[in-house]
Scaffold this active site. Structure first.
Site, mmCIF file in Angstrom:
data_model
loop_
_atom_site.group_PDB
_atom_site.id
_atom_site.type_symbol
_atom_site.label_atom_id
_atom_site.label_comp_id
_atom_site.label_asym_id
_atom_site.label_seq_id
_atom_site.Cartn_x
_atom_site.Cartn_y
_atom_site.Cartn_z
ATOM 1 N N GLY A 1 0.834 -1.204 0.000
ATOM 2 C CA GLY A 1 0.000 0.000 0.000
ATOM 3 C C GLY A 1 0.864 1.247 0.000
ATOM 4 O O GLY A 1 0.779 2.070 -0.887
ATOM 5 N N PHE A 2 1.708 1.370 1.029
ATOM 6 C CA PHE A 2 2.668 2.466 1.140
ATOM 7 C C PHE A 2 1.978 3.821 1.185
ATOM 8 O O PHE A 2 2.553 4.827 0.788
ATOM 9 C CB PHE A 2 3.693 2.394 -0.005
ATOM 10 C CG PHE A 2 4.214 1.007 -0.256
ATOM 11 C CD1 PHE A 2 4.977 0.374 0.712
ATOM 12 C CD2 PHE A 2 3.912 0.313 -1.416
ATOM 13 C CE1 PHE A 2 5.448 -0.918 0.507
ATOM 14 C CE2 PHE A 2 4.363 -0.984 -1.616
ATOM 15 C CZ PHE A 2 5.127 -1.599 -0.653
ATOM 16 N N ILE B 1 10.028 -3.565 20.175
ATOM 17 C CA ILE B 1 9.914 -4.300 18.920
ATOM 18 C C ILE B 1 9.178 -5.605 19.206
ATOM 19 O O ILE B 1 9.599 -6.405 20.052
ATOM 20 C CB ILE B 1 11.309 -4.552 18.326
ATOM 21 C CG1 ILE B 1 11.948 -3.218 17.896
ATOM 22 C CG2 ILE B 1 11.240 -5.508 17.138
ATOM 23 C CD1 ILE B 1 11.119 -2.374 16.948
ATOM 24 N N THR C 1 10.121 -9.449 11.528
ATOM 25 C CA THR C 1 9.329 -8.588 10.646
ATOM 26 C C THR C 1 9.754 -7.131 10.780
ATOM 27 O O THR C 1 9.660 -6.363 9.825
ATOM 28 C CB THR C 1 7.824 -8.744 10.932
ATOM 29 O OG1 THR C 1 7.574 -8.471 12.316
ATOM 30 C CG2 THR C 1 7.349 -10.145 10.612
ATOM 31 N N LYS D 1 6.334 2.346 18.863
ATOM 32 C CA LYS D 1 6.283 3.679 18.247
ATOM 33 C C LYS D 1 5.937 3.638 16.765
ATOM 34 O O LYS D 1 5.690 4.673 16.170
ATOM 35 C CB LYS D 1 7.643 4.358 18.410
ATOM 36 C CG LYS D 1 7.943 4.843 19.832
ATOM 37 C CD LYS D 1 9.296 5.522 19.814
ATOM 38 C CE LYS D 1 9.528 6.352 21.067
ATOM 39 N NZ LYS D 1 10.863 6.991 20.990
ATOM 40 N N GLY D 2 5.947 2.465 16.173
ATOM 41 C CA GLY D 2 5.678 2.407 14.734
ATOM 42 C C GLY D 2 6.977 2.360 13.959
ATOM 43 O O GLY D 2 7.907 3.120 14.227
ATOM 44 N N GLY E 1 7.000 1.401 10.288
ATOM 45 C CA GLY E 1 6.817 1.245 8.840
ATOM 46 C C GLY E 1 7.409 2.371 8.019
ATOM 47 O O GLY E 1 7.737 2.187 6.861
ATOM 48 N N GLU E 2 7.502 3.555 8.585
ATOM 49 C CA GLU E 2 7.858 4.698 7.755
ATOM 50 C C GLU E 2 9.251 5.243 8.033
ATOM 51 O O GLU E 2 9.903 5.760 7.135
ATOM 52 C CB GLU E 2 6.810 5.796 7.951
ATOM 53 C CG GLU E 2 5.448 5.151 7.875
ATOM 54 C CD GLU E 2 4.292 6.069 7.544
ATOM 55 O OE1 GLU E 2 3.342 6.003 8.304
ATOM 56 O OE2 GLU E 2 4.308 6.806 6.561
#
Lengths: 327, 707, 204
Positions: free
Chosen positions: B229-230, B597, B602, B669-670, B672-673
């Site tokens: 998706g990104f 984490i 992943t 904290k996330g 992916g970006e």
């Protein structure tokens, strides 16, 4: 993709007859180019004649070199020991082409027939004299980073997409063609034609002509040959600029030289001026630099592709240093 | 099982993916399904006149939907959804590749062929196609993020002992997930079911309900597997609405899958940004001023603003700061979120400028960043946790930064120039309200349900780990179901917030279930030890069939007290061919502190993927428009280049342990970006180190290094 | 054209030369010429543009379809045979998501017309595992996290299986190069390389 009829040919004569009977019929072998262009609506054949069952796959040594059947797969030719040994430039160009999957599909004959990647040619909403004669060439003042710096015309500045053809040009390959009047041979250098005022015409073939083989004459230069492909991405990309160089050096002097360029012209491009600057001269850095400069003679950019002229000079110099064993 | 969270567990959906059994939206088979193919505009501005006679007569064609016969819907811009959708409500064309008709036929081939038979004539209208030709304005949306001022940056810059001042350009980029956008829409009376390649089924459900003027409860959106998706699949786009409209028109389920060239149409992109970053510093490298001015594009009908300059309020301390954002309206579709919108571009400018400042001051780039580290953001809020120093330190160590000779063009590998570059990274920690269900079955196994979507991040797996750990079950005994709007609500998988939001909800729901189990055991925690068998025994004894744990997790007020961000450092080594201008990245080390984490395996993949995106951004990606027509001329994967395997070296992510009690219940904290943030700058800085050439406009293609 | 009539005529030609027709192949130029001479009097029978019978041998099973000649192998698999493990990423030969094996060699199914691969053995991702037992390459992709969204994964795995058979995966650089016909937008490349090398028995 438009609707079309499909026939599988068991022999060349009936395949050719099928094309002769229908001006919109086309051959299909690997399909990597024609199917792609059919999906874009650029190619709209009425009939596809499947020639993959014709016995034209062999790669055979002959008294004078190697004869590659038109239906030999790119991957099989690249893997053939005689090609790798006697024509390294050809094996290297093949392995730098497309992807392993596409090389398992695409044929040698089809590769010579592949059409340009020009974005305006591929986009049927855009003006393109090659696809729709008389509509104009949108690339000349458009997105033309990948376009020609030599050999084009006011009608068309597309580039030929093949790596293989550039390599074959540097080993004086000869195309065997079967036509209505029987077999004939065409030196590869005369096989593709420049756009001039008829960019829709890309080769000397007539409708229905069938490429049967490509003959690679053996030579000392071919044995000492090299393919340099420059591209943004490390793999799976068409060339920005490519150079096929073949050199026979004896006693420190250049006895034979071939320099062919890809990504710069509407056809695979033979750099005669560069060859003239090499022949008979000592195989030195100075000679190679002069030849590289000569290779750019007459080149003209259209904005986004101006850089190709510098790149040609640098790449030719690099390729010559490689085959001239200065590195 | 305690210790399960954090463990490098194989993806629980991995088997479905490696066997081809995972079903993506376009693969949903429904009885009577027919194929819709969009006809897109070929010009950027005007009115369309559609002649569909030939297409309607073509074999297998069921309908051709045009503005004449299209169902009326609320196409947004006034409340429905977050965007104005061009869905055949009128003939006005505002951008290249805008839908102008939809052909529905019994097979894909026939629909595609008939779509090519639709003749469209355009009455052209003036179009703004050049960034430079569009007037700049201050966006109405964007709120307090639009401008930020602290002190007097202009004056401080003027007085600074050392200053750098540059303009940095990132061109339009397209997401190009491997799975093209796809929608299968089916009506059952007034009930709409949509199988949609989306990053958020709840958001999609709301938009579709508003668009069709039906209750939210009448819409179900399903997105079990999505092929990347990104950010591009974070919104509802025209094709999804058109599929549902067409399904209504022909009274059968309709599937619309975008072709790759159509992926450059109505599905968003990263807008071009032109940024001025000026830095003022003392001779000791300490920043006295940061000016970060962004000009970006949006469409002529909607506003999209990414907080490009926001990173300049977070990475370094400075007494004087100016951040501004301006927009320009062009005849394109509306830009959208793309992996780290804002930070990806903003960090390229800021972190290139920091490299320039390092050379201007003669201070090592790592040391310069350490000197400007700060414990509060530009608003004076303390960070809940901040691993920038540690990321720079550990990254430099692993990378071998000390081997770098700082002089440009000083390092060689044969004829190739060697360059090493560094950049810092940060990305804000987001979190939204989310709910979850954890059901314990009679056999002691558990079922987890959330509407959150796993877009490849590993949500299926980490959510399973969270629930399994709380219940003391091995992951094999926990089944998880995601991506269905019928499940408890979760926000989009976007902004790196799904795990923080839905993961927290799942933990709370699992705790709720565990509390109920404990009650059943009269507080004897030992009764829960022994996995499914023990729990089954407990439930049997208690005479209970199922136990349901539920939760509504919401952000706490710590977000008001603390600035919450992930931090990191990116280290790239390149080889540049000085003659041919080609750049290859040969080594990449990145280090991140991003809270807890949940799954090391992943998480590493996310960081690796971010670096790969950085390579694409730095060296390859560039959507080119024909400025005469506004038409995109790189609308395929042979002209729009993304990295292939041969472009990508070994990438070594370093996970910096971080225990942040403020961010959320699970301490994440996330991730992916942040992987892309600073990655392009690190590569550009490495190219400068290798060549002495500072390229401020991406991508760094050979022509920019040949001169 | 009267298709029936032409077909019968061709049938007669072929019936007159049964052994020769069967013997035509590479390395038999004389027989080839003979067959061509005999056939030159015939007109090729053509099928389509409407649906025609097409038999596809997929994962060891024969499937009989009636499809138009323009149907690609990719769409035949996905839309007609419900074998959706083979993915459509670009439909233009530019991404490799549709990679399948045809007679053991990897090809792009999106540029392959289904009608042209009849009588060939087609292997898709669904045919790789042995029951519940994953193919070693599938297991390696799982263990090395060689994917994220999973969409390019079937193509990557089939490409990798073919690569090992091609004996080109001699080191890390060659694995990268020979896996470059399969784009992974998630950027799982280093893990893909690790998976391939582990199956190839190379230290990573």
């Amino acid at each position: 993709m438009n609707a079309f009829r499909y026939a599988q040919a068991r022999d060349a004569a009936s395949a050719m007859a099928a094309l002769a009977a229908d001006p919109r019929a086309r051959y299909i072998a690997g399909g990597t180019n024609v199917v792609d262009l059919m999906k874009e609506g650029v190619e709209r054949p009425s009939l596809l004649v499947d020639i993959t069952q014709l016995p034209l796959r062999g790669i055979d040594r002959t008294a004078t070199g190697v004869r590659v059947g038109a239906l030999a797969l790119m991957s099989d030719v690249a893997d053939h020991p005689a090609i790798a040994r006697d024509y390294p430039v050809v094996a290297q160009a093949l392995l730098a082409s497309a992807s392993p999957q596409l090389r398992n599909m695409a044929t040698i004959g089809g590769n010579l027939m592949q059409r340009t990647r020009c974005a305006y040619f591929r986009d049927v909403s855009q003006h393109c004299n090659k696809r729709a004669p008389g509509t104009g060439c949108a690339a000349i003042s458009g997105v033309n980073r990948r376009h020609a710096v030599v050999g084009g015309s006011e009608q068309c500045i597309c580039t030929h997409a093949s790596d293989l053809a550039v390599a074959l040009l540097s080993v004086d390959a000869i195309v065997h063609v079967r036509g209505r009047a029987g077999e004939r041979t065409v030196p590869l250098e005369r096989f593709h034609v420049l756009p001039g005022s008829t960019p829709q015409r890309e080769t000397v073939l007539e409708h229905g002509d069938l490429i049967t083989a490509v003959e690679l004459p053996a030579s000392a230069a071919a044995r000492n040959s090299y393919y340099l492909k420059v591209r943004d991405r490390a793999s799976y990309e068409f060339a920005l600029v490519s150079v096929a160089a073949a050199l026979n050096v004896a006693g420190g002097r250049i006895r034979a030289a071939r320099v062919a360029l890809g990504g710069v012209a509407p056809t695979p491009w033979r750099a005669h001026a560069a060859e003239a600057a090499l022949l008979g001269r000592p195989a030195t850095g100075g000679t190679f630099a002069a030849a590289a400069e000569a290779a750019t003679r007459g080149m003209k950019g259209y904005g986004q592709n101006d850089f190709k002229i510098v790149l040609v000079r640098r790449a030719v110099n690099r390729a010559l240093q490689h085959v001239g064993a200065i590195a | 099982m305690s210790g399960l969270v954090g463990a490098p567990v194989d993806r629980v959906d991995g088997r479905l993916k490696v066997t081809g059994a995972a079903k993506y939206s376009a693969e949903i088979a429904l009885p009577g399904l027919v194929y819709g193919v969009m006809v897109l505009s070929t010009t950027a501005s005007g009115t369309s006149q559609v002649d569909a006679d030939a297409a309607r007569r073509a074999p297998g064609v069921i309908a051709v939907m045009t503005p004449q016969n299209a169902p009326r819907v609320d196409s947004g811009g006034n409340g429905a959804g977050d965007r104005t959708l061009m869905v055949l409500q009128d003939e006005v064309v505002r951008y290249d590749r805008q839908p102008v008709a939809v052909v529905v036929a019994d097979t894909f081939e026939r629909a595609t062929d008939a779509a090519a038979m639709v003749r469209v004539r355009y009455a052209a209208a003036p179009a703004v196609t050049r960034f430079d030709a569009a007037a700049e304005y201050k966006p109405a949306s964007g709120g307090r993020d639009v401008d930020k001022h602290k002190g007097d940056a202009a004056a401080a810059l003027a007085q600074a002992a050392v200053k750098v001042d540059g303009t940095y350009i990132v061109p339009v980029e397209h997401h190009n997930p491997m799975e093209p956008h796809a929608t299968v829409a089916q009506w059952d009376g007034d009930q709409l079911t949509v199988y949609e390649s989306t990053q958020g089924v709840i958001n999609a459900r709301r938009t579709l309900a508003q668009t069709f003027g039906i209750p939210t409860a009448s819409v179900r959106v399903v997105s079990k597997f999505i092929g990347g998706g990104f950010g591009g699949k974070g919104s509802v786009w025209p094709h999804a609405v058109l599929a549902a409209m067409a399904a209504k028109l022909v009274n059968r389920p309709v599937k619309i899958v975008l072709s790759r060239p159509q992926m450059f149409g109505s599905v968003g992109f990263r807008p071009q940004t032109v940024q001025r970053v000026a830095l003022g510093a003392g001779s000791d490298g300490r920043l006295s001023a940061i000016i970060h001015e962004t000009s970006a594009q949006t469409s002529v009908f909607d506003e999209f603003m990414a907080g490009t300059g926001a990173i300049s309020a977070v990475l370094y301390g400075t007494p004087n700061l100016t951040i501004t954002h301006r927009l320009r309206r062009l005849n394109t579709s509306t830009p959208t979120f793309m992996r780290a919108p804002g930070e990806a571009c903003g960090s390229f400018a800021l972190e290139s400028a920091m490299d320039e400042l390092a050379y201007a001051t003669g201070i090592d780039p790592v040391e310069l960043r350490l000197r400007n580290d700060t414990q509060v953001d530009a608003d004076g809020k303390p960070f809940s946790s901040r691993a920038l120093r540690e990321a720079l330190r550990q990254g430099a160590e692993r990378f071998g930064w000390s081997r770098r000779d700082p002089r440009p063009r000083s390092m060689r590998d044969g004829r190739l120039l060697v360059g090493m570059g560094v950049a810092a990274a940060s990305y804000p920690t987001h979190r939204s309200a989310a709910s979850a269900l954890v059901r314990v079955n009679a056999d002691g196994t558990a079922l987890v349900q959330s509407s959150g979507v796993d877009i490849g991040t590993g949500a299926y797996t980490v959510f399973t780990q969270i629930a399994a750990e709380q219940l003391g079950l091995p992951v094999e005994q926990v089944r998880i179901e995601l991506g269905d709007s019928a499940f408890p609500a979760a926000p989009n998988a976007g902004g790196s917030q799904l795990t923080a939001s839905a993961g927290s909800a799942i933990k709370l729901a699992a705790l709720d279930a565990r509390a109920k189990l404990l009650a059943l055991a009269r507080g004897d925690a030992s009764a829960l030890i022994g996995g499914a068998a023990a729990i089954a025994a407990l439930m049997r004894t208690g005479g209970v069939e199922t136990i349901e744990g539920r939760s509504d997790a919401k952000p706490g007020d710590d977000a008001q007290k603390y600035a919450m961000h992930s931090f990191g450092a990116q280290f790239a080594e390149v080889r540049v061919d000085p003659d041919l201008g080609t750049v290859r990245v040969v080594r990449f080390v990145n280090a991140f502190g991003a809270g807890r984490i949940l799954n090391e395996k992943t998480a590493r993949s996310q960081y690796i993927g971010g670096a790969v995106w950085g390579i694409g951004m730095a060296l390859l990606e560039h959507t080119r428009y024909d400025e005469r027509s506004g038409r995109i001329m790189t609308a395929n994967l042979a002209e729009y280049l993304v990295p292939v395997n041969a472009d990508v070296p070994a990438i070594e992510p370093i996970i910096i342990p971080e225990d942040d009690p403020h961010v959320n219940e699970i301490g994440v904290k996330g991730i992916g970006e942040i992987g892309i943030v600073g990655a392009a700058a690190a590569i550009a800085n490495a190219v400068y180190h290798a060549t002495g050439k500072r390229v401020r406009d991406l991508p760094i293609t050979p022509e920019k290094l040949l001169a | 054209m009267d298709v029936g009539k032409v077909t019968r005529r061709r049938f007669l030609v072929r019936a007159a030369l049964p052994t020769i027709a069967a013997g035509v192949g590479i390395g038999s130029p004389r027989l080839c010429a003979l067959a061509q001479a005999a056939a030159s009097v015939s007109v090729l029978p053509a099928s389509g543009p409407g649906p025609m019978p097409v038999t596809l041998n997929v994962n060891g099973r024969a499937h009989e379809l009636r499809i138009e000649p323009r149907v690609t192998l990719l769409d035949a698999l996905r839309e007609r045979l419900a074998l959706t493990g083979t993915k459509k990423g670009c439909d233009q030969g530019t991404c490799g998501a549709c990679t399948v094996l045809v007679d053991g060699r990897r090809v792009n199914a999106c540029l392959t017309l289904a009608v042209m691969v009849q009588r060939k053995a087609i292997t898709t991702i669904e045919g790789l595992a042995d029951g519940d037992q994953l193919h070693p390459m599938q297991a390696a992709f799982l263990a090395h996290d060689g994917f994220q969204c999973g969409y390019c994964t079937p193509g990557q795995i089939l490409s990798a299986v073919a690569l090992l058979a091609e004996k080109r995966a001699t080191d890390e650089a060659s694995v990268r190069e020979w896996m470059s016909g399969n784009i992974c937008r998630c950027g799982a490349y280093p893990n893909i390389v690790a998976a391939v090398r582990s199956v190839a028995g190379q230290p990573s």
